[in-house]
Design a protein around this motif. Structure first.
Motif, PDB file in Angstrom:
ATOM      1  N   ASP A  44     -58.293  47.364  97.907  1.00  0.00           N
ATOM      2  CA  ASP A  44     -58.029  47.812  98.830  1.00  0.00           C
ATOM      3  C   ASP A  44     -57.759  46.675  99.914  1.00  0.00           C
ATOM      4  N   PRO A  45     -58.052  46.952 100.866  1.00  0.00           N
ATOM      5  CA  PRO A  45     -57.125  46.216 102.058  1.00  0.00           C
ATOM      6  C   PRO A  45     -58.129  44.819 101.809  1.00  0.00           C
ATOM      7  N   SER A  46     -59.528  44.793 101.676  1.00  0.00           N
ATOM      8  CA  SER A  46     -60.355  43.657 101.171  1.00  0.00           C
ATOM      9  C   SER A  46     -60.515  42.902 100.511  1.00  0.00           C
ATOM     10  N   GLN A  47     -59.235  42.839  99.451  1.00  0.00           N
ATOM     11  CA  GLN A  47     -58.977  42.219  98.169  1.00  0.00           C
ATOM     12  C   GLN A  47     -58.841  40.808  99.037  1.00  0.00           C
ATOM     13  N   VAL A 238     -39.593  35.589  99.871  1.00  0.00           N
ATOM     14  CA  VAL A 238     -40.803  34.889 100.520  1.00  0.00           C
ATOM     15  C   VAL A 238     -41.563  36.448 100.687  1.00  0.00           C
ATOM     16  N   ASN A 239     -41.102  37.355  99.989  1.00  0.00           N
ATOM     17  CA  ASN A 239     -41.925  38.369  99.303  1.00  0.00           C
ATOM     18  C   ASN A 239     -42.182  38.521  97.863  1.00  0.00           C
ATOM     19  N   GLN A 240     -41.247  38.197  97.238  1.00  0.00           N
ATOM     20  CA  GLN A 240     -41.294  37.681  95.646  1.00  0.00           C
ATOM     21  C   GLN A 240     -42.302  37.004  95.543  1.00  0.00           C
ATOM     22  N   ALA A 241     -42.810  35.133  96.605  1.00  0.00           N
ATOM     23  CA  ALA A 241     -43.330  34.209  96.220  1.00  0.00           C
ATOM     24  C   ALA A 241     -44.730  34.990  96.280  1.00  0.00           C
ATOM     25  N   MET A 242     -44.879  35.761  97.729  1.00  0.00           N
ATOM     26  CA  MET A 242     -46.254  36.703  97.966  1.00  0.00           C
ATOM     27  C   MET A 242     -46.918  37.226  96.686  1.00  0.00           C
ATOM     28  N   GLY A 243     -46.225  37.467  95.712  1.00  0.00           N
ATOM     29  CA  GLY A 243     -46.229  38.902  95.061  1.00  0.00           C
ATOM     30  C   GLY A 243     -47.184  38.048  93.866  1.00  0.00           C
ATOM     31  N   ARG A 244     -47.062  36.430  93.333  1.00  0.00           N
ATOM     32  CA  ARG A 244     -47.788  36.234  93.059  1.00  0.00           C
ATOM     33  C   ARG A 244     -49.112  36.136  93.127  1.00  0.00           C
ATOM     34  N   VAL A 245     -49.652  36.563  94.490  1.00  0.00           N
ATOM     35  CA  VAL A 245     -50.901  36.188  94.229  1.00  0.00           C
ATOM     36  C   VAL A 245     -51.964  38.022  94.188  1.00  0.00           C
ATOM     37  N   ILE A 246     -51.634  38.939  93.932  1.00  0.00           N
ATOM     38  CA  ILE A 246     -52.332  40.151  93.369  1.00  0.00           C
ATOM     39  C   ILE A 246     -51.401  40.911  92.268  1.00  0.00           C
ATOM     40  N   TYR A 252     -58.230  39.499  93.498  1.00  0.00           N
ATOM     41  CA  TYR A 252     -58.351  38.961  95.449  1.00  0.00           C
ATOM     42  C   TYR A 252     -57.708  37.676  95.238  1.00  0.00           C
ATOM     43  N   GLY A 253     -57.434  37.942  96.887  1.00  0.00           N
ATOM     44  CA  GLY A 253     -56.854  36.674  96.995  1.00  0.00           C
ATOM     45  C   GLY A 253     -55.878  36.383  98.196  1.00  0.00           C
ATOM     46  N   ALA A 254     -55.311  35.269  98.772  1.00  0.00           N
ATOM     47  CA  ALA A 254     -55.225  34.967 100.241  1.00  0.00           C
ATOM     48  C   ALA A 254     -53.412  34.292  99.707  1.00  0.00           C
ATOM     49  N   SER A 291     -61.330  32.093 109.317  1.00  0.00           N
ATOM     50  CA  SER A 291     -61.706  33.359 108.521  1.00  0.00           C
ATOM     51  C   SER A 291     -61.228  32.865 106.864  1.00  0.00           C
ATOM     52  N   LEU A 292     -60.092  31.996 106.264  1.00  0.00           N
ATOM     53  CA  LEU A 292     -59.946  31.838 104.903  1.00  0.00           C
ATOM     54  C   LEU A 292     -61.700  31.544 104.546  1.00  0.00           C
ATOM     55  N   THR A 293     -62.342  30.643 104.763  1.00  0.00           N
ATOM     56  CA  THR A 293     -63.038  30.493 104.538  1.00  0.00           C
ATOM     57  C   THR A 293     -65.250  31.557 104.647  1.00  0.00           C
ATOM     58  N   LYS A 294     -64.561  32.437 105.037  1.00  0.00           N
ATOM     59  CA  LYS A 294     -65.811  33.946 105.188  1.00  0.00           C
ATOM     60  C   LYS A 294     -64.948  34.313 103.667  1.00  0.00           C
ATOM     61  N   PHE A 295     -63.932  34.762 104.179  1.00  0.00           N
ATOM     62  CA  PHE A 295     -62.848  35.672 103.016  1.00  0.00           C
ATOM     63  C   PHE A 295     -63.556  35.585 101.050  1.00  0.00           C
ATOM     64  N   PHE A 296     -63.787  33.695 101.190  1.00  0.00           N
ATOM     65  CA  PHE A 296     -63.494  33.699  99.635  1.00  0.00           C
ATOM     66  C   PHE A 296     -64.960  33.484  99.545  1.00  0.00           C
ATOM     67  N   LYS A 297     -66.303  33.561  99.906  1.00  0.00           N
ATOM     68  CA  LYS A 297     -67.190  32.755 100.853  1.00  0.00           C
ATOM     69  C   LYS A 297     -68.177  34.718 100.076  1.00  0.00           C
ATOM     70  N   ASP A 298     -67.379  35.574 100.793  1.00  0.00           N
ATOM     71  CA  ASP A 298     -67.294  36.644 101.008  1.00  0.00           C
ATOM     72  C   ASP A 298     -67.349  36.956  99.736  1.00  0.00           C
ATOM     73  N   LYS A 299     -66.070  36.980  98.854  1.00  0.00           N
ATOM     74  CA  LYS A 299     -65.863  37.084  97.723  1.00  0.00           C
ATOM     75  C   LYS A 299     -66.974  37.140  96.306  1.00  0.00           C
ATOM     76  N   GLY A 300     -66.761  35.270  96.593  1.00  0.00           N
ATOM     77  CA  GLY A 300     -68.341  34.381  95.913  1.00  0.00           C
ATOM     78  C   GLY A 300     -69.588  35.427  96.056  1.00  0.00           C
TER      79      GLY A 300
END
Length: 308
Positions: A44-47, A238-246, A252-254, A291-300
């Protein structure tokens, strides 16, 4: 691929998560793909949080171009930004540099500089939040570095680990950093191939000659110019490096694009489709870190509710 094309095959099907940008990939194989398909991710985009961070905490533009990367102000504010990312992002953090020389230059600078704030060095401030691991240049030392990273992640007395690595290196292309191993990926610049490398210069020259030949060339006028190929090689890394996150359906991640040039539309168009439409161009560092802080607070909060 020429010998494969000569076989009596009905079709050739290629699938991967890191083929984008597709144009240069098809050209390198010298195959004409009648059909191409880029699918969205299963998550989901929220992840996932994806943002361009154009400047550091003190307002210095983040831009790792050759003209700018040796600036002390740039290295200071990039370091200040990573201190904040390490503070906000839980567990494992991956930080990718365009080249090993820039990685080492920044590490050396951070160990000696506290920026304009005085007090502890930037490196000491990073260590308050994450235990560091640095990607080795030699393949023989890589397994030990991965084991060190995992050990630091599992340390019950710690607050996570940060892996400093390079685009096109082993960390960026084949390791599974799922769940807590990779809650955040920072891309500190655009990893263009070395412009003076003889192989790169020859490839660009050949592509320019092919493009100039037009319909009489091997690709019948459908090929890339040398400059187009050069840029697409950068964005594929860049795309290869970004692919490490999900790495799976519930992960989920940033992704933090810490270079103002990621705000250019021509660069965003060549990002993988599953992230392309979610990129947010933040006006300054404060907006991005909020925005980043809110994202991880919401996940927590979500995880805490599920465990209750």
């Amino acid at each position: 691929m020429a010998s494969l094309r000569a076989l009596p095959l009905r079709s050739v099907l290629l699938t991967s998560g890191t083929l984008s940008p597709l144009e240069s990939f098809a050209h390198e194989l010298q195959l004409g793909f009648k059909y191409t398909l880029e699918n969205p991710h299963v998550i989901d985009p929220s992840q996932v949080w994806v943002g361009v961070v154009p400047a550091g905490p003190t307002g210095t533009n983040l831009n790792s171009s050759y003209v700018n990367r040796n600036s002390d102000k740039y290295k200071d504010d990039l370091g200040h930004a990573i201190v904040n990312f390490a503070r906000v992002i839980p567990d494992g953090l991956l930080v990718f540099f365009p080249a090993y020389s820039l990685l080492q230059s920044c590490l050396d600078h951070w160990k000696a500089s506290s920026g304009t704030t005085g007090g502890p060095t930037i490196w000491e401030r990073i260590l308050r939040h994450k235990a560091p691991v640095i990607e080795p240049k030699t393949s023989s030392a890589f397994a030990a570095a991965i084991a060190d990273y995992q050990q630091k992640l599992e340390d019950l007395n710690g607050t996570g680990a940060v892996f400093f690595a390079v685009c096109r290196g082993k960390v960026s292309e084949g390791i599974d950093f799922s769940d807590k191993a990779g809650r955040g990926v920072v891309i500190t610049g655009l990893p263009f191939p070395a412009a003076h490398d003889p192989h790169v210069k020859l490839q660009k020259q050949l592509l320019d000659e092919e493009a100039h030949a037009g319909q009489g060339g091997i690709m019948g006028g459908r090929g890339l110019t040398g400059e187009q190929w050069y840029v697409q090689q950068c964005l594929r890394a860049v795309n290869q490096a970004m692919g490490r996150v999900i790495r799976h359906r519930w992960d989920y991640g940033a992704v933090l694009l810490a270079d103002e040039r990621f705000g250019y539309s021509q660069n965003q168009r060549q990002l993988s489709r599953w992230l392309r439409d979610q990129v947010v161009q933040h006006p300054n560092f404060g907006a991005a870190i909020g925005s980043l802080t809110k994202f991880f607070k919401d996940k927590g909060d979500i995880l805490a509710s599920a465990a209750a």
